[in-house]
Scaffold this motif. Structure first.
Motif, PDB file in Angstrom:
ATOM      1  N   MET A   1       0.641  -1.187   0.108  1.00  0.00           N
ATOM      2  CA  MET A   1       0.068  -0.250  -0.012  1.00  0.00           C
ATOM      3  C   MET A   1       0.778   1.201  -0.168  1.00  0.00           C
ATOM      4  O   MET A   1       1.656   1.515   0.589  1.00  0.00           O
ATOM      5  N   GLU A   2       0.607   2.200  -0.961  1.00  0.00           N
ATOM      6  CA  GLU A   2       1.375   3.340  -0.949  1.00  0.00           C
ATOM      7  C   GLU A   2       0.503   4.682  -0.656  1.00  0.00           C
ATOM      8  O   GLU A   2      -0.752   4.513  -1.111  1.00  0.00           O
ATOM      9  N   PHE A   3       0.988   5.558   0.168  1.00  0.00           N
ATOM     10  CA  PHE A   3       0.190   6.774   0.547  1.00  0.00           C
ATOM     11  C   PHE A   3       0.728   8.024  -0.058  1.00  0.00           C
ATOM     12  O   PHE A   3       2.209   7.929  -0.486  1.00  0.00           O
ATOM     13  N   THR A   4       0.031   8.944  -0.672  1.00  0.00           N
ATOM     14  CA  THR A   4       0.350  10.076  -1.098  1.00  0.00           C
ATOM     15  C   THR A   4       0.353  11.252  -0.032  1.00  0.00           C
ATOM     16  O   THR A   4      -0.622  11.466   0.783  1.00  0.00           O
ATOM     17  N   VAL A   5       1.564  11.939   0.421  1.00  0.00           N
ATOM     18  CA  VAL A   5       1.783  12.717   1.305  1.00  0.00           C
ATOM     19  C   VAL A   5       1.797  14.462   0.847  1.00  0.00           C
ATOM     20  O   VAL A   5       2.786  14.438   0.025  1.00  0.00           O
ATOM     21  N   TYR A   6       0.904  15.155   1.062  1.00  0.00           N
ATOM     22  CA  TYR A   6       1.039  16.599   0.731  1.00  0.00           C
ATOM     23  C   TYR A   6       1.899  17.354   1.563  1.00  0.00           C
ATOM     24  O   TYR A   6       1.691  17.308   2.995  1.00  0.00           O
ATOM     25  N   LEU A   7       2.849  17.788   1.336  1.00  0.00           N
ATOM     26  CA  LEU A   7       3.824  18.664   2.171  1.00  0.00           C
ATOM     27  C   LEU A   7       3.689  20.194   2.260  1.00  0.00           C
ATOM     28  O   LEU A   7       3.849  20.775   1.179  1.00  0.00           O
ATOM     29  N   ALA A   8       2.831  20.713   3.076  1.00  0.00           N
ATOM     30  CA  ALA A   8       2.368  22.005   3.053  1.00  0.00           C
ATOM     31  C   ALA A   8       3.560  22.846   3.975  1.00  0.00           C
ATOM     32  O   ALA A   8       3.665  22.445   5.067  1.00  0.00           O
ATOM     33  N   GLY A   9       4.025  23.616   3.666  1.00  0.00           N
ATOM     34  CA  GLY A   9       4.953  24.717   4.543  1.00  0.00           C
ATOM     35  C   GLY A   9       5.701  25.685   3.225  1.00  0.00           C
ATOM     36  O   GLY A   9       5.425  25.569   2.077  1.00  0.00           O
ATOM     37  N   GLU A  10       6.409  26.341   4.158  1.00  0.00           N
ATOM     38  CA  GLU A  10       7.290  27.512   3.282  1.00  0.00           C
ATOM     39  C   GLU A  10       8.225  26.662   2.327  1.00  0.00           C
ATOM     40  O   GLU A  10       8.502  25.641   2.297  1.00  0.00           O
ATOM     41  N   ILE A  11       8.265  27.188   1.118  1.00  0.00           N
ATOM     42  CA  ILE A  11       9.189  27.068  -0.052  1.00  0.00           C
ATOM     43  C   ILE A  11      10.559  27.503  -0.113  1.00  0.00           C
ATOM     44  O   ILE A  11      11.210  27.291  -1.012  1.00  0.00           O
ATOM     45  N   HIS A  12      11.030  28.026   1.043  1.00  0.00           N
ATOM     46  CA  HIS A  12      12.394  28.587   0.933  1.00  0.00           C
ATOM     47  C   HIS A  12      13.642  27.766   1.597  1.00  0.00           C
ATOM     48  O   HIS A  12      14.566  28.144   1.370  1.00  0.00           O
ATOM     49  N   SER A  13      12.981  26.747   2.114  1.00  0.00           N
ATOM     50  CA  SER A  13      14.024  25.773   2.623  1.00  0.00           C
ATOM     51  C   SER A  13      14.110  24.402   2.196  1.00  0.00           C
ATOM     52  O   SER A  13      13.194  24.162   1.446  1.00  0.00           O
TER      53      SER A  13
END
Length: 148
Positions: free
Chosen positions: A1-13
């Protein structure tokens, strides 16, 4: 089973690369999606697609509409959201994304430093898990796949 994870947060680091690398080292069956990480592309996508705008406010509005569509679609397809609140950058988008995920009934792992405990206490209380480090969040992801 594979999950998709949305990574929310700043895009500068490079925090997204850190979590992806840790997940890869743990051999976790995860795929990752998130916001446009090219800051200029994100800011100017409205004008690039819809044409020049008469002022900065309308330029931002055009870009926001397209960025919000991207976020909504990718988040809807995700199984889980990891939202990082860092110490350096303003976190308005992260708060919006985490709140949107909760409104969509998506499981949320919140990463925030201890010094942001108070301003994020309500959001933290709604999240499934609150961590203080990327490593802790990755260990939570790993635990999902443990059977013994």
């Amino acid at each position: 089973m594979e999950f998709t994870v949305y990574l929310a947060g700043e895009i500068h680091s490079s925090w997204r690369e850190e979590i992806k690398q840790q997940a890869k080292q743990m051999d976790l069956p995860l795929s990752f999606v998130g916001p446009m990480e090219n800051h200029d592309r994100s800011d100017f996508v409205g004008e690039e697609i819809l044409g020049g705008q008469p002022d900065k406010i309308l330029r931002d509005e055009a870009a926001s509409a397209i960025n919000n569509l991207r976020t909504e679609l990718l988040m809807k397809k995700s199984d889980l959201v990891v939202a990082l609140f860092g110490e350096k950058y303003k976190q308005w988008n992260t708060a919006m994304d985490a709140s949107t995920a909760l409104a969509m009934n998506k499981p949320v792992i919140l990463i925030r430093p201890e010094e942001l405990h108070h301003p994020l206490k309500e959001l933290s209380n709604k999240a499934n898990v609150t961590c203080t480090t990327i490593e802790q969040a990755t260990k939570v992801l790993s635990y999902i796949f443990e059977s013994k």
